[in-house]
Scaffold this motif. Structure first.
Motif, PDB file in Angstrom:
ATOM      1  N   SER A 119      58.787  20.923  68.357  1.00  0.00           N
ATOM      2  CA  SER A 119      57.913  19.816  67.967  1.00  0.00           C
ATOM      3  C   SER A 119      57.013  20.206  66.806  1.00  0.00           C
ATOM      4  CB  SER A 119      57.049  19.379  69.151  1.00  0.00           C
ATOM      5  OG  SER A 119      57.823  18.761  70.138  1.00  0.00           O
ATOM      6  N   PHE A 120      56.514  19.187  66.099  1.00  0.00           N
ATOM      7  CA  PHE A 120      55.646  19.421  64.953  1.00  0.00           C
ATOM      8  C   PHE A 120      54.216  19.713  65.395  1.00  0.00           C
ATOM      9  CE2 PHE A 120      52.512  17.840  61.912  1.00  0.00           C
ATOM     10  CZ  PHE A 120      52.841  18.596  60.799  1.00  0.00           C
ATOM     11  N   GLN A 154      50.393  20.857  63.294  1.00  0.00           N
ATOM     12  CA  GLN A 154      49.753  21.272  62.049  1.00  0.00           C
ATOM     13  C   GLN A 154      49.765  22.793  62.004  1.00  0.00           C
ATOM     14  OE1 GLN A 154      48.970  19.422  59.576  1.00  0.00           O
ATOM     15  NE2 GLN A 154      49.024  17.380  60.484  1.00  0.00           N
ATOM     16  N   GLY A 186      53.649  11.446  65.872  1.00  0.00           N
ATOM     17  CA  GLY A 186      54.035  12.716  66.474  1.00  0.00           C
ATOM     18  C   GLY A 186      53.631  12.780  67.935  1.00  0.00           C
ATOM     19  N   PRO A 221      56.219  12.217  56.993  1.00  0.00           N
ATOM     20  CA  PRO A 221      56.890  13.417  56.483  1.00  0.00           C
ATOM     21  C   PRO A 221      56.776  13.508  54.963  1.00  0.00           C
ATOM     22  CG  PRO A 221      58.303  12.193  58.006  1.00  0.00           C
ATOM     23  CD  PRO A 221      57.134  11.313  57.683  1.00  0.00           C
TER      24      PRO A 221
END
Length: 398
Positions: free
Chosen positions: A234-235, A237, A266, A332
């Motif tokens: 997963s994304f 920061q 997200g 993105p």
């Protein structure tokens, strides 16, 4: 020899540039280019802290000091806005993440002789730089490099293994791709590797998709006190300090909004911080991230409504957006061209836009300005320290 030019700035890909437009690799602002092409270091030329610099593709700018690095990050963002004719209201202080603060990284590994190499790839090459040190990733992640080297040396195949590392609430999440374990002994060795190194989770993709082999308790990341399940890959920061600053900027600029649409949400990085008293719609295309956000919202009771929606193929329409007091988006690298078009057509008056690509952001910013918005605030963010990868926060109001 007499000098032939002084470096006045750093170009987008990291080269120094003279006043007459020549690009010089490895040059910093203030350096002098001699007639033979060699450099006379100037006041902003720094000694790279890492022995791998110039080979490792993880960093491009360790040869400049913090003042020049901060100016590079600032210029990338400001020039992108000015290139589209977007006037900047208030330019906020540029943020640089400190060394060894990156909490996620993708490394690569490969068997070599009787051992293995683990590290980033060389710039423009598939060759892996075998890391003996790293000044950007968090110490907890770097501590796994040697154990991974030993594990791949024993159990790796012929090809390269992709390694995704992330720091989550429970510790280090480690995902290995293109690594097929042969036999029970290899599987047991993988479990011992996870246990011996205190991994929070070990995920292997042996060609049939990711499979969690070791996960003593469900992984999570916490946003605004809400633990959100963390699906593999997963994304996040890149650094906590940058995330905290981006969230603070969003909360400040959207204060007072009672309903907010968080687009490209997200896991809910911004949604959970913005929720309460505001009601937040969190729209996300990735199913795993959407379900994690939805689960956390249900358990926490936070006023976050998770919506599974591909905003590239099916953006929120102008009439849908107009029902909200404000919009936040964090798309993105490609930006949000179609979604921005619908925002521009709506009656919404406040937009917070977080971006990881100044170029696509500037294109979208111009569309908003043409629709009657003003860029009130802009903050350059350099969370990928010593990299040419630049991010930003911005706030638009009609």
């Amino acid at each position: 020899m007499s000098s032939t030019g002084t470096i006045i700035r750093i170009a987008a890909k990291g080269d120094g540039v003279t006043a007459d437009g020549r690009h010089v690799a490895g040059a910093a602002p203030g350096d002098i280019v001699r007639e033979d092409g060699s450099l006379e270091p100037g006041p902003h030329h720094a000694t790279p802290p890492c022995r791998h610099f110039a080979n490792c593709g993880g960093c491009q700018l360790q040869h400049v000091d913090d003042e020049a690095l901060r100016q590079f990050v600032t210029d990338r963002v400001v020039n992108a806005a000015e290139g589209q004719g977007v006037a900047i209201g208030q330019l906020l202080d540029t943020h640089l993440s400190p060394p060894r603060s990156r909490r996620r990284a993708t490394l690569h590994a490969m068997k070599a002789g009787k051992g293995a190499v683990v590290g980033f790839r060389e710039s423009g090459s598939h060759r892996i730089v075998d890391l003996a040190e790293c000044h950007v990733i968090a110490p907890e992640l770097f501590a796994l490099v040697e154990p991974l080297r030993q594990f791949v040396a024993k159990h790796g195949g012929k090809g390269a293994v992709d390694i995704e590392l992330a720091l989550v609430d429970q510790g280090v999440d480690c995902s290995l791709k293109n690594l097929a374990l042969e036999g029970l002994a290899a599987t047991e060795a993988a479990l011992e590797f996870a246990q011996d190194n205190g991994l929070a989770r070990l995920t292997l993709d042996q060609g049939y998709g990711p499979e969690a082999m070791w996960e003593p308790e469900q992984l999570s990341v916490t946003f605004a006190g809400v633990p959100v399940p963390f699906p593999s890959s997963s994304f996040l920061q890149a650094t906590r300090d940058a995330e905290e600053l981006m969230v603070a900027d969003a909360k400040r600029t959207l204060e007072g909004a009672k309903t907010i649409a968080d687009l490209f949400a997200g896991l809910g990085t911004f949604a959970f911080h913005l929720a309460g008293p505001a009601k937040v719609l969190a729209a996300e295309a990735a199913r795993d991230a959407h379900l994690a956000c939805k689960t956390a919202a249900g358990i926490s009771g936070k006023p976050v409504h998770a919506l599974h929606r591909d905003l590239f193929r099916n953006p929120l329409m102008a009439d849908e957006i107009s029902r909200f007091d404000a919009v936040l988006l964090d798309p993105p690298r490609a930006g949000a061209k179609d979604q921005i078009g619908r925002i521009a057509e709506s009656s919404i008056g406040r937009v917070a836009y977080v971006s990881c690509n100044p170029s696509s952001w500037a294109r979208d910013a111009k569309r908003l300005v043409d629709a009657g918005f003003k860029l009130e605030q802009l903050r350059p963010v350099g969370q990928f320290r010593w990299s040419t990868h630049v991010e930003l926060t911005s706030y638009f109001a009609r």
